[in-house]
Motif scaffolding. Structure first.
Motif, short mmCIF file in Angstrom:
data_model
loop_
_atom_site.label_atom_id
_atom_site.label_comp_id
_atom_site.label_asym_id
_atom_site.label_seq_id
_atom_site.Cartn_x
_atom_site.Cartn_y
_atom_site.Cartn_z
N ILE A 94 16.38 50.40 -31.64
CA ILE A 94 14.82 50.82 -32.46
C ILE A 94 15.42 50.27 -34.39
CG2 ILE A 94 15.32 52.98 -33.91
CD1 ILE A 94 16.58 54.38 -31.65
N ASN A 95 13.54 50.01 -35.08
CA ASN A 95 13.91 50.18 -36.13
C ASN A 95 13.00 51.09 -36.80
OD1 ASN A 95 14.13 48.76 -38.49
ND2 ASN A 95 12.61 46.42 -37.52
N LEU A 96 13.28 51.51 -38.04
CA LEU A 96 12.26 52.59 -38.15
C LEU A 96 12.69 52.20 -39.59
CD1 LEU A 96 13.69 55.25 -37.27
CD2 LEU A 96 12.18 54.37 -35.73
N MET A 97 10.81 52.12 -40.40
CA MET A 97 11.39 51.55 -41.70
C MET A 97 9.89 52.58 -42.11
SD MET A 97 12.36 48.95 -43.17
CE MET A 97 13.98 49.73 -42.10
N LEU A 98 10.07 54.14 -42.72
CA LEU A 98 9.98 54.68 -43.08
C LEU A 98 9.56 55.48 -45.04
CD1 LEU A 98 10.55 57.14 -40.06
CD2 LEU A 98 8.73 55.87 -40.20
N SER A 99 9.22 56.35 -45.62
CA SER A 99 8.61 56.93 -46.11
C SER A 99 9.91 58.07 -46.65
CB SER A 99 7.73 56.71 -46.94
OG SER A 99 7.59 56.74 -48.18
N PHE A 100 9.10 59.18 -46.12
CA PHE A 100 8.72 60.61 -46.66
C PHE A 100 9.48 61.37 -45.54
CE2 PHE A 100 4.66 60.19 -45.45
CZ PHE A 100 4.62 61.55 -44.32
N GLU A 101 9.73 60.25 -44.64
CA GLU A 101 10.00 61.39 -42.92
C GLU A 101 11.13 61.85 -43.02
OE1 GLU A 101 6.17 58.44 -42.12
OE2 GLU A 101 8.27 58.93 -43.78
N PHE A 133 6.43 49.44 -29.65
CA PHE A 133 7.23 49.25 -28.42
C PHE A 133 7.18 47.83 -28.51
CE2 PHE A 133 9.49 49.58 -24.46
CZ PHE A 133 10.67 49.50 -24.81
N ALA A 134 7.63 47.09 -28.25
CA ALA A 134 7.54 45.60 -27.73
C ALA A 134 8.13 45.01 -27.50
CB ALA A 134 6.17 45.02 -28.83
N ASP A 135 9.75 43.58 -26.70
CA ASP A 135 10.61 43.00 -26.90
C ASP A 135 11.71 43.60 -27.12
OD1 ASP A 135 8.89 41.04 -26.35
OD2 ASP A 135 8.69 40.83 -29.04
N SER A 136 11.48 45.70 -26.26
CA SER A 136 12.87 46.12 -25.80
C SER A 136 13.23 46.87 -27.34
CB SER A 136 14.13 45.58 -24.93
OG SER A 136 14.64 44.75 -26.33
N VAL A 137 12.13 46.66 -28.30
CA VAL A 137 12.06 47.49 -29.28
C VAL A 137 11.40 48.79 -30.10
CG1 VAL A 137 12.46 46.94 -32.01
CG2 VAL A 137 13.34 44.91 -30.71
N LEU A 138 11.60 49.59 -30.36
CA LEU A 138 11.03 51.04 -31.03
C LEU A 138 11.17 50.69 -32.46
CD1 LEU A 138 9.63 53.54 -30.49
CD2 LEU A 138 12.09 54.78 -30.38
N ALA A 139 9.68 50.28 -32.63
CA ALA A 139 9.58 50.15 -34.21
C ALA A 139 8.67 51.24 -34.54
CB ALA A 139 8.96 48.75 -34.28
N MET A 140 8.51 52.16 -35.63
CA MET A 140 7.58 52.64 -36.95
C MET A 140 8.03 52.32 -37.88
SD MET A 140 9.62 56.13 -34.58
CE MET A 140 7.73 57.28 -35.13
#
Length: 324
Positions: free
Chosen positions: A38-45, A75-82
């Motif tokens: 899991i790779n999340l790059m978020l701001s105010f969430e 979702f690509a290469d087994s990674v969930l990204a947001m």
């Protein structure tokens, strides 16, 4: 429109926004066998990552009051990204709220979890993973029942860090500039906690080596079971309660804060105390002593324990108290 009407309109809008956050905007399922990280790059969430007992799929739910500003899912290469949608200056005038919940099937082991937040908060519970990296600028970070086979790294600039039942095979590292660090039960080979102006409090610390440092905040550690350690503060006080004696030389240092040490009656300890102007209050021997020339004290409870490792305790102006 008058000031009272504007205030009333804004109040109604904020109330609507709070309740509207409960609206489910998007729901997506991912086969858990295909996802590893899991790779999340978020701001105010606001983000929650938690165990899910009712499904074999990874479930992502996004709640909010404006679908234009929900993060994009990839979702690509087994990674969930947001990643957060960019917000311009004019959008800042609108109250935007968003909550992301990621449900991980029970028993699923992840390789990596990396979450980076600006002002949003994070809660994570009941997750089994290899590597964890959590960062936040001003939002809080909270974890419960986390197990990592490699390491856990948690960093916050001004938000607080709170963890309950945190385990990692190799290392646990927590750093905060002005927020507090509060950990209930932590176990790892190496444990490092650093805070600039926030306090550090740890209950049940089990490790080979522990490095705890606070510049101006207090440092409190209970039920310490470490083979060796270094505890230090600049102006904050130190409280250390030991469950076992260390097996290698260790240190406790405070510049202007006081130091209080509690040791179990059944263990052998050796201390070397020193202070420029502080005094020692040894409640075990019911004595008080100046420490300008230094003082070595050995507590021998059991002859089977052998020669104990030395704990060097130093303050510049703070007093030192020893008790069992």
């Amino acid at each position: 429109m008058g000031k009272k009407q504007i205030a009333f309109f804004c109040s109604c809008f904020l109330v609507f926004a709070v309740f509207a956050e409960k609206n489910l905007i998007k729901r997506e399922l991912i086969n858990s066998e295909n996802m590893q990280s899991i790779n999340l790059m978020l701001s105010f969430e606001t983000v929650e990552i938690q165990e899910y007992l009712s499904s074999d799929d990874v479930t992502i739910e996004i709640y909010g009051n404006n679908k234009e500003f929900i993060p994009a899912i990839k979702f690509a290469d087994s990674v969930l990204a947001m990643k957060s949608v960019p917000i311009n200056f004019w959008n800042l005038k609108i109250h935007i709220s968003c909550k992301v919940i990621i449900y991980i099937p029970s028993g699923k082991k992840l390789d990596k979890v990396h979450v980076g937040l600006s002002s949003g908060s994070l809660k994570m519970s009941n997750i089994n993973v290899n590597k964890i990296k959590l960062t936040s600028t001003s939002g809080s970070i909270s974890t419960q029942n986390i197990s990592a086979q490699d390491f856990v790294l948690i960093e916050s600039t001004s938000g607080s860090i709170k963890c309950d039942e945190l385990k990692a095979k190799n290392s646990v590292k927590a750093h905060s500039s002005s927020g507090s660090i509060n950990i209930e039960s932590v176990e790892s080979d190496t444990i490092v906690c650093e805070s600039t102006s926030g306090s550090i409090k740890i209950e049940e610390l089990y490790c080979d080596y522990a490095d705890l440092h606070s510049t101006s905040g207090s440092l409190k550690a209970h039920d310490i079971a470490a083979n060796y350690f270094d505890f230090s503060t600049t102006s904050g006080s130190i409280f250390a309660e030991f469950e076992i004696a260390p097996s290698a030389d260790s240190s406790i240092n405070s510049t202007s804060g006081s130091v209080e040490i509690i040791v179990p009656e059944s263990e052998n300890y050796k201390f070397h105390f020193s202070s420029n102007s502080g005094t020692l209050r040894n409640k075990i021997e019911n004595m008080r002593k100046s420490l300008r020339n230094g003082f070595t004290y050995t507590k021998t409870q059991s002859p089977k324990g052998g020669s104990p490792a030395q704990i060097n305790v130093h303050t510049t102006s703070g007093n030192i108290t020893l008790d069992d």
